[in-house]
Design a protein around this motif. Sequence first.
Motif, PDB file in Angstrom:
ATOM      1  N   ALA A  96      45.680  30.237  41.453  1.00  0.00           N
ATOM      2  CA  ALA A  96      44.283  30.044  42.281  1.00  0.00           C
ATOM      3  C   ALA A  96      43.765  31.193  42.868  1.00  0.00           C
ATOM      4  O   ALA A  96      44.758  31.998  43.240  1.00  0.00           O
ATOM      5  CB  ALA A  96      44.396  28.903  42.882  1.00  0.00           C
ATOM      6  N   PRO A  97      42.483  31.514  43.100  1.00  0.00           N
ATOM      7  CA  PRO A  97      41.806  32.506  43.861  1.00  0.00           C
ATOM      8  C   PRO A  97      42.595  32.733  45.307  1.00  0.00           C
ATOM      9  O   PRO A  97      42.896  31.706  46.058  1.00  0.00           O
ATOM     10  CB  PRO A  97      40.481  31.742  44.033  1.00  0.00           C
ATOM     11  N   LYS A  98      42.846  33.874  45.477  1.00  0.00           N
ATOM     12  CA  LYS A  98      43.489  34.176  46.727  1.00  0.00           C
ATOM     13  C   LYS A  98      42.538  35.068  47.739  1.00  0.00           C
ATOM     14  O   LYS A  98      41.957  35.987  47.328  1.00  0.00           O
ATOM     15  CB  LYS A  98      44.856  35.021  46.208  1.00  0.00           C
ATOM     16  N   TYR A  99      42.897  34.856  48.732  1.00  0.00           N
ATOM     17  CA  TYR A  99      42.109  35.806  49.970  1.00  0.00           C
ATOM     18  C   TYR A  99      42.519  37.265  49.756  1.00  0.00           C
ATOM     19  O   TYR A  99      43.656  37.452  49.584  1.00  0.00           O
ATOM     20  CB  TYR A  99      42.508  35.361  51.343  1.00  0.00           C
ATOM     21  N   GLY A 100      41.421  38.023  49.991  1.00  0.00           N
ATOM     22  CA  GLY A 100      41.668  39.520  50.012  1.00  0.00           C
ATOM     23  C   GLY A 100      41.128  40.039  48.754  1.00  0.00           C
ATOM     24  O   GLY A 100      41.529  41.427  48.453  1.00  0.00           O
TER      25      GLY A 100
ATOM     26  N   GLY B  16      42.329  45.710  44.798  1.00  0.00           N
ATOM     27  CA  GLY B  16      42.143  46.996  45.548  1.00  0.00           C
ATOM     28  C   GLY B  16      41.721  46.893  46.864  1.00  0.00           C
ATOM     29  O   GLY B  16      41.405  45.794  47.339  1.00  0.00           O
ATOM     30  N   ALA B  17      41.745  47.944  47.824  1.00  0.00           N
ATOM     31  CA  ALA B  17      41.720  48.170  49.056  1.00  0.00           C
ATOM     32  C   ALA B  17      39.966  47.944  49.428  1.00  0.00           C
ATOM     33  O   ALA B  17      39.777  47.059  50.375  1.00  0.00           O
ATOM     34  CB  ALA B  17      41.887  49.635  49.525  1.00  0.00           C
ATOM     35  N   THR B  18      39.256  48.025  48.687  1.00  0.00           N
ATOM     36  CA  THR B  18      37.567  47.704  48.815  1.00  0.00           C
ATOM     37  C   THR B  18      37.429  46.278  48.756  1.00  0.00           C
ATOM     38  O   THR B  18      36.886  45.722  49.670  1.00  0.00           O
ATOM     39  CB  THR B  18      36.762  48.391  47.808  1.00  0.00           C
ATOM     40  N   ALA B  19      38.011  45.541  47.754  1.00  0.00           N
ATOM     41  CA  ALA B  19      37.925  44.027  47.842  1.00  0.00           C
ATOM     42  C   ALA B  19      38.547  43.410  48.830  1.00  0.00           C
ATOM     43  O   ALA B  19      38.061  42.441  49.417  1.00  0.00           O
ATOM     44  CB  ALA B  19      38.543  43.498  46.439  1.00  0.00           C
TER      45      ALA B  19
ATOM     46  N   GLN C 267      50.524  48.032  48.827  1.00  0.00           N
ATOM     47  CA  GLN C 267      50.117  49.477  48.838  1.00  0.00           C
ATOM     48  C   GLN C 267      49.086  49.609  48.148  1.00  0.00           C
ATOM     49  O   GLN C 267      49.239  49.648  46.795  1.00  0.00           O
ATOM     50  CB  GLN C 267      51.425  50.285  48.694  1.00  0.00           C
ATOM     51  N   HIS C 268      47.919  50.049  48.872  1.00  0.00           N
ATOM     52  CA  HIS C 268      46.816  50.540  47.896  1.00  0.00           C
ATOM     53  C   HIS C 268      46.682  52.017  47.996  1.00  0.00           C
ATOM     54  O   HIS C 268      47.169  52.749  48.666  1.00  0.00           O
ATOM     55  CB  HIS C 268      45.561  49.976  48.846  1.00  0.00           C
TER      56      HIS C 268
END
Length: 701
Positions: free
Chosen positions: A515-519, A595-598, A699-700
């Motif tokens: 399911a969709p996840k925060y971040g 990724g870090a931006t999302a 780790q991004h």
Amino acid sequence: MKLFEKLNNELCEESCGIFAPYYFRYIGYAQDLAACPAKLRANGICALFEKTAPVVLKNEIIAGNTKLLYTDKDDQTLAAAKKVVDGFGSRDFITNKDHYAPNYDQILTLGINGIIEKIDSSLKEYSHDPEKLETLSGMRKTMCAFSHLISRYADEAERCKDKDGYNDEYLDYMIGNCRAVASERPQSFAQALQLVWFCHTAFLMEERYAMALGRLDQYLYPFFAADIEKGILTEDQATGLLENVFIKLQNDVVNICIGGKSPDGSCDINRLSCCILKAVKNCNVPGPNLSLRYTENLPDDFLDECLKTIGTGLGYPAMMNDDINIAALKKYGYAEKDIYNYSMVGCIENFITGMQPPWSDGRFDPPRCFDYIFNNGVCKIDGSMGLDMGNVEDIKSMEEFMAAFEKQLEYSASAYMASFNNCNNKINQKYFPEPFLSCFCHDCIGRGLDINDGGSVYPSVHGVALMGIGTTADSLAAIEKVVFEDKSASLSELKAALNADFDGYEELRRKLVLAPKYGNDDDFVDKYAVWFIDFLAGVFEKYKTRDGGGIYIAAAANVSNIYAGQTINATPDGRHRGEPLSDAASPTYGRDSNGATAAIKSVSKPDYTKVACGSVVNQKYSPSSFSDNNLAKLRAMVRTYFKLGGQEIQINATSRDTLEKAMVHPENYKNLVVRVSGFSAIYVNLSKEVQKDILNRTQHE
């Protein structure tokens, strides 16, 4: 070897005897065991300042350490002294003992004699009020003893001139500065720094923890600038003096705040800010806990230097969004000039500098409420109780589930506040005065009142540290997706799976995990993170502290997410029973996969102007992210994050490979510093649970 490294070696040497500040308190208490509380406590503090033997280290330039609190008294004597001292009791964190940002401006402006004169003026004003006279007399007595402590350090430095290994030039410099500030206001940067450090040392002698140094680059700047202009100080010399202090902070969480916005909108970064940043980078120890009040007009070159310092692996400065924090604090009725002078105590806690009682906070576990809903108000692991709202099978929609979850949260909040109020009110404020600390809070002297008994301008506040925003958001999204949208499982099946820790329900767990996840910048789940902050801010805003102060919420964990998780059943996001909850305001580790931006777009969506305490967003970037080729990109991302409304960000720059090697061969990584949560620490000294939590962070690149 640099000077601060030599001093570090001296600090690491074992001290003779037993660390026993309580013994010296006993000497003071024994003078008059029947004294009024203000006099009794003052006598104990005065004995700490007057009966101990100052220790001057060979490479010190700025004097002051806690080695003077060791004693060679026998065990029987110490046990008897401890029994007497313990009998009188003391404050603790929850009853407002420490985690405080002192009013250093006042003592730097007036000097110790000026503080004493101010107390004398209040003694005359309140000559008709016996209770205030006792309070003020206690303040005066401790301040006189503090002056004596500084003079005794100067005397000890004089004696060291006859000992091998000491540098007479350093000693003469130290002696002159100590003699000067023992009574009068400082006249130079070195003297101002020395006086501030003596104040901090005195707080350590009183066994206060996490006492902040506050906006060091602001209140020391006039001395720094004047000395630079006179040609008697260089920036390198100022940095060296700061290093001599910071190296002593490696075992305490001492928050230093730099930067910030002035009321006119200008950025408060100055040349001393640069020296402070350079000094902490050079020392390369877990403390101090450096915090940057970020403003949009912060110079690029300074932000780059901050990122380079973080990139060494230190993990600080932590970066805080001034616009968000100022807006959050404005909701509590503080004067605007006081808000703009806020600093941080402890890890990231916003504090009105020198104008309210010491900080307190506690842990609140929203994910526990899933257990209450699924198991008729009982937590399956520790037996804690929520509301019995009937069988979960009777809930027919996501709206109904949310209504039930909100009721459980409201009930849990009321239980939390009842517990806090019982603890915070368990002592009679008049029997536990803090005469020395009160001298560093406006306006205790002017009011003739103790810091915890009406002396401060503003009342105490309390922070509720909310655990598991990621766990909660992911769990709610999973329920909406799997149960109510896809209808691939019922709440009854989900209940059975959670109570079995997914044993035999692996396919259902797979669906929950997918399911969709925060971040990941997905509003389907991010909306629940927004709700999390909005709803809980509304729940706690109706409560007050014992003296009428606000209840702040915090999206911060300080590794408590690990220990909270150990007492909470499996959750609908697919997390196993006993595993850590998501950390602070961060997404659940490993699930921010876009990724870090999302990730930063997700964590900036909640309205953090409702989080007056502060939040922690832990990120881990590869060391290459801090290279010259990537630094501009990293800087742009940080600026974008804050522009989107992010409140705080802190970054680990240590590779997974290095962390794994350190866990296997700790003897080879004794100096590896990492960012833990709201503080940094030596990685190999952390518990295995905390090491794994840091290792598992996404780790991004």
